[in-house]
Write a protein that holds these residues in place. Structure first.
Motif, PDB file in Angstrom:
ATOM      1  N   GLN A   1      37.772  40.473 -51.804  1.00  0.00           N
ATOM      2  CA  GLN A   1      36.386  40.240 -51.365  1.00  0.00           C
ATOM      3  C   GLN A   1      35.991  38.772 -51.502  1.00  0.00           C
ATOM      4  O   GLN A   1      35.324  38.206 -50.621  1.00  0.00           O
ATOM      5  CB  GLN A   1      35.422  41.111 -52.194  1.00  0.00           C
ATOM      6  N   ASP A   2      36.363  38.107 -52.571  1.00  0.00           N
ATOM      7  CA  ASP A   2      36.043  36.683 -52.762  1.00  0.00           C
ATOM      8  C   ASP A   2      36.691  35.834 -51.687  1.00  0.00           C
ATOM      9  O   ASP A   2      36.070  34.900 -51.136  1.00  0.00           O
ATOM     10  CB  ASP A   2      36.506  36.228 -54.159  1.00  0.00           C
ATOM     11  N   ALA A   3      37.949  36.130 -51.389  1.00  0.00           N
ATOM     12  CA  ALA A   3      38.638  35.371 -50.352  1.00  0.00           C
ATOM     13  C   ALA A   3      37.964  35.559 -48.986  1.00  0.00           C
ATOM     14  O   ALA A   3      37.813  34.608 -48.205  1.00  0.00           O
ATOM     15  CB  ALA A   3      40.114  35.809 -50.284  1.00  0.00           C
ATOM     16  N   LEU A   4      37.495  36.804 -48.688  1.00  0.00           N
ATOM     17  CA  LEU A   4      36.819  37.073 -47.421  1.00  0.00           C
ATOM     18  C   LEU A   4      35.505  36.302 -47.317  1.00  0.00           C
ATOM     19  O   LEU A   4      35.173  35.729 -46.270  1.00  0.00           O
ATOM     20  CB  LEU A   4      36.558  38.575 -47.284  1.00  0.00           C
ATOM     21  N   ARG A   5      34.733  36.271 -48.400  1.00  0.00           N
ATOM     22  CA  ARG A   5      33.475  35.531 -48.392  1.00  0.00           C
ATOM     23  C   ARG A   5      33.707  34.034 -48.171  1.00  0.00           C
ATOM     24  O   ARG A   5      32.945  33.361 -47.463  1.00  0.00           O
ATOM     25  CB  ARG A   5      32.722  35.758 -49.704  1.00  0.00           C
ATOM     26  N   ASP A   6      34.739  33.484 -48.776  1.00  0.00           N
ATOM     27  CA  ASP A   6      35.040  32.064 -48.585  1.00  0.00           C
ATOM     28  C   ASP A   6      35.354  31.761 -47.132  1.00  0.00           C
ATOM     29  O   ASP A   6      34.893  30.748 -46.560  1.00  0.00           O
ATOM     30  CB  ASP A   6      36.214  31.655 -49.483  1.00  0.00           C
ATOM     31  N   GLU A   7      36.128  32.620 -46.498  1.00  0.00           N
ATOM     32  CA  GLU A   7      36.474  32.419 -45.097  1.00  0.00           C
ATOM     33  C   GLU A   7      35.241  32.528 -44.197  1.00  0.00           C
ATOM     34  O   GLU A   7      35.074  31.764 -43.240  1.00  0.00           O
ATOM     35  CB  GLU A   7      37.542  33.441 -44.672  1.00  0.00           C
ATOM     36  N   GLN A   8      34.348  33.481 -44.517  1.00  0.00           N
ATOM     37  CA  GLN A   8      33.119  33.640 -43.725  1.00  0.00           C
ATOM     38  C   GLN A   8      32.225  32.414 -43.858  1.00  0.00           C
ATOM     39  O   GLN A   8      31.621  31.956 -42.889  1.00  0.00           O
ATOM     40  CB  GLN A   8      32.367  34.894 -44.169  1.00  0.00           C
ATOM     41  N   ALA A   9      32.087  31.862 -45.060  1.00  0.00           N
ATOM     42  CA  ALA A   9      31.259  30.658 -45.279  1.00  0.00           C
ATOM     43  C   ALA A   9      31.818  29.473 -44.496  1.00  0.00           C
ATOM     44  O   ALA A   9      31.063  28.692 -43.887  1.00  0.00           O
ATOM     45  CB  ALA A   9      31.184  30.338 -46.768  1.00  0.00           C
ATOM     46  N   LYS A  10      33.157  29.324 -44.530  1.00  0.00           N
ATOM     47  CA  LYS A  10      33.784  28.235 -43.788  1.00  0.00           C
ATOM     48  C   LYS A  10      33.522  28.381 -42.282  1.00  0.00           C
ATOM     49  O   LYS A  10      33.223  27.403 -41.587  1.00  0.00           O
ATOM     50  CB  LYS A  10      35.282  28.201 -44.065  1.00  0.00           C
ATOM     51  N   ALA A  11      33.612  29.600 -41.763  1.00  0.00           N
ATOM     52  CA  ALA A  11      33.390  29.844 -40.335  1.00  0.00           C
ATOM     53  C   ALA A  11      31.933  29.544 -39.947  1.00  0.00           C
ATOM     54  O   ALA A  11      31.647  28.952 -38.906  1.00  0.00           O
ATOM     55  CB  ALA A  11      33.752  31.292 -39.992  1.00  0.00           C
ATOM     56  N   LYS A  12      30.998  29.943 -40.799  1.00  0.00           N
ATOM     57  CA  LYS A  12      29.581  29.696 -40.524  1.00  0.00           C
ATOM     58  C   LYS A  12      29.273  28.206 -40.519  1.00  0.00           C
ATOM     59  O   LYS A  12      28.521  27.702 -39.665  1.00  0.00           O
ATOM     60  CB  LYS A  12      28.723  30.406 -41.577  1.00  0.00           C
ATOM     61  N   GLN A  13      29.832  27.449 -41.505  1.00  0.00           N
ATOM     62  CA  GLN A  13      29.605  26.010 -41.565  1.00  0.00           C
ATOM     63  C   GLN A  13      30.189  25.309 -40.344  1.00  0.00           C
ATOM     64  O   GLN A  13      29.593  24.381 -39.782  1.00  0.00           O
ATOM     65  CB  GLN A  13      30.232  25.438 -42.855  1.00  0.00           C
ATOM     66  N   PHE A  14      31.344  25.778 -39.895  1.00  0.00           N
ATOM     67  CA  PHE A  14      31.965  25.198 -38.702  1.00  0.00           C
ATOM     68  C   PHE A  14      31.074  25.413 -37.468  1.00  0.00           C
ATOM     69  O   PHE A  14      30.874  24.506 -36.663  1.00  0.00           O
ATOM     70  CB  PHE A  14      33.335  25.841 -38.491  1.00  0.00           C
ATOM     71  N   GLU A  15      30.503  26.646 -37.338  1.00  0.00           N
ATOM     72  CA  GLU A  15      29.635  26.945 -36.199  1.00  0.00           C
ATOM     73  C   GLU A  15      28.370  26.088 -36.235  1.00  0.00           C
ATOM     74  O   GLU A  15      27.913  25.578 -35.214  1.00  0.00           O
ATOM     75  CB  GLU A  15      29.250  28.422 -36.222  1.00  0.00           C
ATOM     76  N   THR A  16      27.803  25.893 -37.438  1.00  0.00           N
ATOM     77  CA  THR A  16      26.585  25.058 -37.570  1.00  0.00           C
ATOM     78  C   THR A  16      26.875  23.631 -37.134  1.00  0.00           C
ATOM     79  O   THR A  16      26.102  22.996 -36.404  1.00  0.00           O
ATOM     80  CB  THR A  16      26.093  25.077 -39.025  1.00  0.00           C
ATOM     81  N   ASN A  17      28.004  23.084 -37.626  1.00  0.00           N
ATOM     82  CA  ASN A  17      28.369  21.708 -37.250  1.00  0.00           C
ATOM     83  C   ASN A  17      28.598  21.576 -35.747  1.00  0.00           C
ATOM     84  O   ASN A  17      28.202  20.583 -35.112  1.00  0.00           O
ATOM     85  CB  ASN A  17      29.614  21.274 -38.015  1.00  0.00           C
ATOM     86  N   TYR A  18      29.153  22.601 -35.154  1.00  0.00           N
ATOM     87  CA  TYR A  18      29.430  22.573 -33.715  1.00  0.00           C
ATOM     88  C   TYR A  18      28.123  22.567 -32.907  1.00  0.00           C
ATOM     89  O   TYR A  18      27.966  21.807 -31.956  1.00  0.00           O
ATOM     90  CB  TYR A  18      30.289  23.781 -33.332  1.00  0.00           C
ATOM     91  N   GLN A  19      27.174  23.435 -33.331  1.00  0.00           N
ATOM     92  CA  GLN A  19      25.882  23.496 -32.635  1.00  0.00           C
ATOM     93  C   GLN A  19      25.138  22.174 -32.730  1.00  0.00           C
ATOM     94  O   GLN A  19      24.493  21.710 -31.769  1.00  0.00           O
ATOM     95  CB  GLN A  19      25.014  24.625 -33.227  1.00  0.00           C
ATOM     96  N   ALA A  20      25.178  21.538 -33.909  1.00  0.00           N
ATOM     97  CA  ALA A  20      24.492  20.256 -34.095  1.00  0.00           C
ATOM     98  C   ALA A  20      25.106  19.180 -33.185  1.00  0.00           C
ATOM     99  O   ALA A  20      24.387  18.390 -32.558  1.00  0.00           O
ATOM    100  CB  ALA A  20      24.566  19.824 -35.555  1.00  0.00           C
ATOM    101  N   GLU A  21      26.432  19.148 -33.128  1.00  0.00           N
ATOM    102  CA  GLU A  21      27.084  18.172 -32.274  1.00  0.00           C
ATOM    103  C   GLU A  21      26.761  18.419 -30.790  1.00  0.00           C
ATOM    104  O   GLU A  21      26.541  17.488 -30.011  1.00  0.00           O
ATOM    105  CB  GLU A  21      28.605  18.223 -32.488  1.00  0.00           C
ATOM    106  N   PHE A  22      26.719  19.699 -30.405  1.00  0.00           N
ATOM    107  CA  PHE A  22      26.421  20.054 -29.023  1.00  0.00           C
ATOM    108  C   PHE A  22      24.991  19.624 -28.645  1.00  0.00           C
ATOM    109  O   PHE A  22      24.746  19.061 -27.583  1.00  0.00           O
ATOM    110  CB  PHE A  22      26.583  21.565 -28.834  1.00  0.00           C
ATOM    111  N   LYS A  23      24.049  19.864 -29.556  1.00  0.00           N
ATOM    112  CA  LYS A  23      22.651  19.479 -29.320  1.00  0.00           C
ATOM    113  C   LYS A  23      22.522  17.969 -29.204  1.00  0.00           C
ATOM    114  O   LYS A  23      21.814  17.438 -28.345  1.00  0.00           O
ATOM    115  CB  LYS A  23      21.770  20.009 -30.452  1.00  0.00           C
TER     116      LYS A  23
END
Length: 628
Positions: free
Chosen positions: A411-433
Motif C-alpha cells: 500500500q505504501d509503494a502504491l501511494r508513492d506512485e500515485q503521488a508521483k503521477a499526480k505531481q507529474f500531471e500538475t507540472n504538465y498542466q502548468a507548462e501547457f497553460k
C-alpha cells in the motif's frame, strides 16, 4: 374671452432659512390683435451656486413673452400665420415653429443674462455670501459659469382660437383641460431628471432638453406650475384640483378665485413641498361656462375612479404580500423537498453499500471456511513435519502479522506512485497553460505591431500634407505682409463671398474721422481716424485680418498714449472703458484670425460694426474727458 392669472409665493423653507427670497417668477400675457393668451412660470434653482437665480427666472418669463409674442407677430405680418386651419402639413409646421422658438429662447435668455451682469456687477453682499458658502465668483469672460449663476427652469403655454401649445425645460407641470372636462398632463417629466437633478436654461446643451406638445381645436384651459406646487399633490389630486377647483372657480368668480388661490398658496407650501410655489393659467370662459355642470359630474366620476384605483392599489399590495408569502413557502417547501431527496439518495446509497458489504461478508465467510478447512489440513501436515523434524509449532498470530506487514508495504509503494503521477500531471498542466499564454501574447503583440506600423505610415502622410500646407500659408502670409497698404483689397475688389461693410460701420467710421478736430489729444484722435479709414477701405475678411494683425500693436500703443493724456489717477472709470474697447478690439481680431475668408458676410459685417461702435464709444469718452 380669456381669463388668466399668475401667482407666486415664498416657500415655507425659505422663510425659515433667514427669509431667503422667492426664486420663482410667473406671468400672464394677452395679445388682443391675434387673440392669444400666454401663461408662463420659471423656477430659479435653490442651490448656493445659483445665487442670482431669482433674476434668471424673471428674465426667463420676460424672454418667453418676448420671443413667443414676437414670433406670432412676425408670422402674422408675413401673411403666413403661425397656424393655418386649412393646411395639410400643420403638424410638421407646428413642430418646426416650436423648435425655432426654443432656440430663440435660449439665445435671448443668455443675452439678457449678460446684459444684467454687465449692468449689475457683483455686490459686496454677494461676494461675502460666496466666500461664506465656498462658491467661486465667475469672471466676466467665463460666460458658461456666468450663465450658470442665473440658472432657471421654464414652462410656457399659449392658447389661441384654433390651437394651443406648451414648451418646457426642467421640472414642474403643464395641465391641459379639454372640451370633455378631462384634465391631463401634456409634458411628462424628463427621464434624465430626478434625485435633485433637473435640466435648466443655463445648461450648455439646453436646446437639446426642451419638451413641447401641441394640439388643434379649442380647449377649456391650461395651467403651468412649478414643482413646488406639483410635488404637493398626488397626480390624480392635482388633475382634479385643476379641473374641479381652478377652472370652475375662475370661470364663475375670477376675482374671488384669484384672492382665494393667493391665500391658499402659503398653506400649500407649508403643508406640502415647503418650496417656493408659482402657478399661472389661461381659461376660455365662454367655451368653458356651459361645460361646468358636466365637469362637476366628470369630477365626481373621476373621484370614484380614483377611489376604485386606490382600492385596486390596496388589493394589488395585498396580492403582492400574499404572493411573497406564497413564494416564501414554496422556497421553504423546495428546500425541505431537496433535503428529503438528499436523505433518500443517502439511504439508497447506504442500502446498496449494506448489500455489497453483506455479499462481501458472505464471500469472506465462505473463503474463511475454505481457508479454515485448508488450514486444518495444513496444520496436520505441519504437525507431522514438525514431529518428524523435531521443530516448534508456528502460531496463526505470527502468520497474520507477517501477512499484514507485507500488505502495508504494498500500500505504501502504491501511494508513492500515485503521488508521483499526480505531481507529474500538475507540472504538465502548468507548462501547457504557460505555453498557451505565450502564444496568445505573441499574437497580440504581432497584431499591435502591425497596427503601429499602419499608424506610423498614416501619420507620416498627414505630416507631409501639413508641412506642405504650412509652407503654402507662410508663403502667402509673407506676400500679404510685403504688400503696401494701398495694394490691399478695396470694396470694388471684394470677392463674392467676402465680407461687405455694413451701413452702420461706415457711419461709425465717418464719426470717428470727424473727431480729429475735437479737443482730444492728437495722437489718440488721429489714430482713431486712421483706424476708421483702414476699416472702411479694407473690406474683405482677409484684408481686415491683415490690417488688424499688422496695426494692432500700434493701435494698442496709441490707446495707451491717449489714456496717459487724461492725467494719472483722475479718470479711472474712463480709462477702464477705453480698456474695454481695446479688449473688444482684441476679440474682433481673434474672430477674424479664426474665421478667415470662410466667414459669412452678415456675421463678419456685424463684428466690424461692433468693433467700430466700441472705437466710437472710446473716442466719445476721450472727447468728454479732455474738455474743461
Amino acid at each position: 374671452m380669456f381669463i388668466g392669472f399668475a401667482l407666486k409665493q415664498q416657500g415655507a423653507s425659505h422663510v425659515r432659512n433667514h427669509n431667503k427670497p422667492c426664486e420663482d417668477a410667473c406671468g400672464y400675457f394677452e395679445n388682443e390683435h391675434y387673440h392669444t393668451a400666454l401663461a408662463v412660470i420659471a423656477d430659479g434653482h435653490g442651490s448656493d451656486k445659483y445665487f442670482r437665480s431669482r433674476f434668471g427666472s424673471a428674465l426667463a418669463v420676460e424672454t418667453a413673452h418676448e420671443v413667443i409674442d414676437g414670433f406670432i407677430e412676425q408670422t402674422g405680418k408675413e401673411n403666413r400665420g403661425f397656424f393655418n386651419p386649412d393646411a395639410k402639413n400643420n403638424h410638421e409646421r407646428m413642430r418646426e415653429n416650436l423648435e425655432k422658438i426654443e432656440k430663440k429662447m435660449v439665445l435671448t435668455w443668455r443675452e439678457k443674462v449678460f446684459e444684467h451682469s454687465r449692468a449689475n456687477p457683483w455686490t459686496e453682499k454677494e461676494i461675502a455670501f460666496c466666500r461664506e458658502k465656498g462658491v467661486s465668483i465667475p469672471l466676466e469672460n467665463d460666460e458658461n459659469r456666468l450663465v450658470n449663476v442665473y440658472g432657471s427652469t421654464l414652462i410656457a403655454a399659449l392658447v389661441a382660437e384654433h390651437f394651443w401649445f406648451a414648451i418646457q425645460i426642467g421640472d414642474g407641470g403643464c395641465v391641459v383641460i379639454r372640451e370633455n372636462g378631462i384634465a391631463g398632463i401634456v409634458l411628462e417629466e424628463d427621464e434624465e431628471q430626478g434625485f435633485g437633478i433637473t435640466k435648466s436654461l443655463c445648461n450648455e446643451d439646453a436646446i437639446n432638453h426642451f419638451r413641447h406638445n401641441f394640439g388643434f381645436g379649442t380647449i377649456l384651459g391650461v395651467t403651468v406650475a412649478s414643482d413646488g406646487v406639483t410635488d404637493s399633490f398626488s397626480r390624480e389630486d392635482y388633475l382634479a384640483f385643476n379641473s374641479n377647483n381652478l377652472l370652475k372657480n375662475f370661470v364663475e368668480q375670477p376675482d374671488q378665485a384669484c384672492v382665494e388661490l393667493k391665500n391658499y398658496l402659503p398653506k400649500l407650501s407649508s403643508q406640502g413641498s415647503q418650496d417656493d410655489v408659482s402657478i399661472a393659467g389661461v381659461f376660455n370662459a365662454e367655451i368653458a361656462r356651459p361645460f361646468l355642470p358636466f365637469i362637476e359630474q366628470a369630477a365626481q366620476k373621476q373621484q370614484a375612479v380614483v377611489q376604485v384605483r386606490q382600492e385596486l392599489v390596496q388589493v394589488k399590495l395585498e396580492a403582492g404580500r400574499l404572493r411573497q408569502e406564497s413564494d416564501s413557502w414554496q422556497k421553504k417547501h423546495a428546500t425541505v423537498e431537496n433535503a428529503l431527496q438528499d436523505e433518500r439518495r443517502k439511504l439508497s446509497v447506504a442500502e446498496k453499500n449494506a448489500e455489497t458489504a453483506r455479499k462481501e461478508w458472505e464471500q469472506t465467510r465462505q473463503t474463511l471456511e475454505k481457508e479454515e478447512k485448508e488450514k486444518s489440513g495444513l496444520r496436520g501436515v505441519l504437525d507431522t513435519i514438525s514431529q518428524f523434524l523435531g521443530l516448534g509449532q508456528a502460531t496463526p498470530q505470527q502468520i497474520a502479522v507477517d501477512a499484514q506487514q507485507k500488505y502495508k508495504a504494498v500500500q505504501d509503494a502504491l501511494r508513492d506512485e500515485q503521488a508521483k503521477a499526480k505531481q507529474f500531471e500538475t507540472n504538465y498542466q502548468a507548462e501547457f497553460k504557460k505555453r498557451k499564454e505565450i502564444e496568445e501574447s505573441e499574437k497580440y503583440i504581432r497584431k499591435e505591431l502591425e497596427q503601429a506600423k499602419e499608424n506610423v505610415a498614416a501619420f507620416a502622410q498627414e505630416l507631409k500634407k501639413a508641412k506642405s500646407k504650412l509652407a503654402e500659408a507662410e508663403l502667402k502670409l509673407s506676400d500679404e505682409r510685403n504688400k503696401p497698404l494701398n495694394q490691399l483689397p478695396t470694396p470694388t475688389q471684394t470677392q463674392p463671398d467676402a465680407t461687405v461693410q455694413t451701413e452702420a460701420s461706415q457711419k461709425t467710421s465717418q464719426k470717428i474721422l470727424s473727431k480729429q478736430s475735437s479737443s482730444v489729444p492728437n495722437d489718440f484722435n488721429n489714430y482713431l481716424a486712421q483706424t476708421g479709414e483702414m476699416v472702411s477701405s479694407k473690406q474683405s475678411s482677409q484684408g481686415i485680418t491683415v490690417v488688424l494683425s499688422a496695426d494692432f500693436a500700434e493701435y494698442k500703443e496709441n490707446v495707451a498714449k491717449g489714456i496717459e493724456c487724461f492725467g494719472k489717477g483722475e479718470n479711472k472709470f474712463k480709462e477702464n472703458k477705453i480698456a474695454e474697447a481695446l479688449a473688444d478690439y482684441q476679440k474682433a481680431l481673434d474672430f477674424f484670425n479664426k474665421a478667415g475668408a470662410n466667414q459669412s458676410a452678415t456675421v463678419t459685417a456685424g463684428k466690424i460694426e461692433i468693433c467700430n461702435k466700441k472705437l466710437n464709444s472710446a473716442a466719445t469718452i476721450v472727447e468728454k474727458t479732455a474738455k474743461p
